[in-house]
Enzyme design. Structure first.
Site, short mmCIF file in Angstrom:
data_model
loop_
_atom_site.label_atom_id
_atom_site.label_comp_id
_atom_site.label_asym_id
_atom_site.label_seq_id
_atom_site.Cartn_x
_atom_site.Cartn_y
_atom_site.Cartn_z
N HIS A 35 4.76 -1.55 3.79
CA HIS A 35 4.17 -2.41 2.62
C HIS A 35 4.41 -1.45 1.38
O HIS A 35 3.86 -0.34 1.15
CB HIS A 35 2.91 -2.97 2.76
CG HIS A 35 2.24 -3.93 1.78
ND1 HIS A 35 1.99 -3.72 0.30
CD2 HIS A 35 2.47 -5.17 2.09
CE1 HIS A 35 2.10 -5.00 0.00
NE2 HIS A 35 2.22 -5.85 0.57
N ASP A 65 -2.67 -8.74 0.23
CA ASP A 65 -1.55 -9.50 0.28
C ASP A 65 -0.97 -9.26 1.65
O ASP A 65 -0.41 -10.56 2.21
CB ASP A 65 -0.41 -8.53 -0.52
CG ASP A 65 1.26 -8.92 -0.69
OD1 ASP A 65 1.21 -10.18 -1.22
OD2 ASP A 65 2.03 -8.66 0.13
#
Ligand code: FES
Length: 401
Positions: A191, A344
């Site tokens: 990520h 997220d």
């Protein structure tokens, strides 16, 4: 878009606290189950903690483990208790996990109201709160969705795999609740916000070096090592850790040299090398004078950072080896960028109907464990694996666009 997550919102803690107080009074709709190994909160827990680790065959495999495991645990208890005393009497991992979970739930309530209220549950493998406590509580709370979220960014069968096997064990003796939609996030090594928070942590400590020397500081990324047996079996952990390192260096955009090294070996069998302490000594012999240690596989401070890195390596080993300056980057802890990353990742999971990944369902090439086989079958069923909904889902976590 992720950019809609406002960092300044996170810093308004007084407002956030009020918001949280309102939220916990409501019945939660979505559970975020945060998996981690945990650490003893006081020295009385050390013996049981070591005993559970040393007898967990998912974590470590020893000959005649039922005897040798407890023997090693007993032998090491006093020495490990002393180490916890030296870092203040216990591990801060529960405190950090609760802070991260609370901030994450608050953030999700704001950013993803359709699944609010969100509530975090801590599920530790070797100290309370254990798996059964977390799952019993979320069932009691009557949640509709439960996102099982490993707090190890890089997947290993020894860490996340062990925590997931414990969940499968829990449901062996009780019925799986049919009214809860489960999903699994088992890895998120790539990520971009994870790389960004590590880069921020590196900048914080590079600033402590003399400006003229900053570009030459050797960055040593350090992660918990793994037995070579597990590596040869095909465990994905080493290359996932390397992916986080590469992403972090890309994000950092600095010319510093860097290496990935491995720490915290236990027992007599060979583990992944070079070891962090050996690397510090070897670089000192090569004439390196400035080092920055970056724990790249831990998302919060615990004994391996506060004692092994800060006291044993930065103080004892580096000093004796003749390193002029050594610093250690902080772990992400409750950094606002890290909370953005967690939010997220969960939102992507909630939105995509991504329940359990093909990557997770695929076993190591040389896995012969019936336990792994059964556990993966269990999660396929628990999360209602659906070929169609997983068809377009990438097996690495990336930013939404
Ligand atoms: Fe990796 Fe079994 S050891 S899937």
């Amino acid at each position: 878009m992720l950019t809609s997550i406002s960092r300044t919102t996170f810093t308004r803690l007084p407002g956030t606290a009020c918001y949280s107080a309102r939220r916990v009074q409501q019945k939660p709709k979505t559970a975020i189950v945060m998996l981690n190994m945990g650490g003893p909160t006081d020295t009385d827990q050390v013996g049981d903690y070591l005993h559970r680790i040393m007898t967990d065959r998912d974590m470590i495999q020893l000959p005649i483990q039922s005897k040798l495991g407890p023997w090693i645990a007993n032998r090491r208890t006093e020495e490990v208790q002393k180490k916890y005393m030296e870092i203040g009497g216990g591990s801060p991992i529960l405190k950090w996990t609760n802070s991260q979970g609370q901030l994450l739930a608050d953030s999700l309530d704001r950013l993803h109201p359709s699944t609010a209220p969100h509530k975090h549950y801590v599920s530790f493998r070797y100290v309370p709160p254990f798996t059964d406590e977390a799952f019993t509580q979320l069932e009691r709370d009557g949640v509709e969705r439960a996102v099982i979220f490993s707090q190890y960014p890089q997947y290993s069968c020894a860490t996340t795999g062990s925590s997931l096997n414990a969940i499968a064990d829990f449901y062996k003796t009780r019925e799986v609740p049919k009214n809860i939609q489960f999903s699994l996030i088992e890895r998120w090594a790539t990520h971009p916000l994870l790389a960004k928070v590590f880069a921020e942590r590196i900048h914080e400590k590079l600033a402590l070096f003399n400006e003229k020397e900053q570009d030459d500081v050797l960055i040593l990324f350090t992660a918990h090592s793994l037995p070579l047996k597990a590596v040869s079996r095909g465990d994905t952990y080493p290359h996932e850790v390397a992916a986080t390192v590469a992403n972090t260096m890309l994000h950092l955009g600095l010319p510093n040299p860097y290496r990935l090294v491995w720490q915290s070996k236990v027992g007599p069998l060979p583990w992944l090398q070079p070891y962090t302490d050996d690397a510090i000594k070897a670089y000192a012999k090569q004439g390196v004078k400035h080092l920055l240690l970056v724990p790249i596989a831990f998302v919060n401070e615990h004994i391996e950072t506060l004692h092994e890195l800060d006291i044993e390596y930065c103080y004892d080993v580096a000093k004796e080896a003749g390193i002029k300056q050594i610093e250690r980057a902080a772990t992400p802890n409750a950094h606002p960028i890290f909370i953005d990353a967690l939010a997220d990742i969960v939102i992507q999971n909630l939105d995509k109907g991504h329940t359990v990944s093909k990557q997770f369902l695929t076993r190591c090439p040389h896995c012969v464990s019936q336990r792994c086989l059964q556990s993966k079958a269990f999660f396929k069923q628990l999360c209602g694996y659906n070929e169609k909904s997983n068809k377009d889902t990438p097996n690495v976590v990336t930013l939404k666009n």
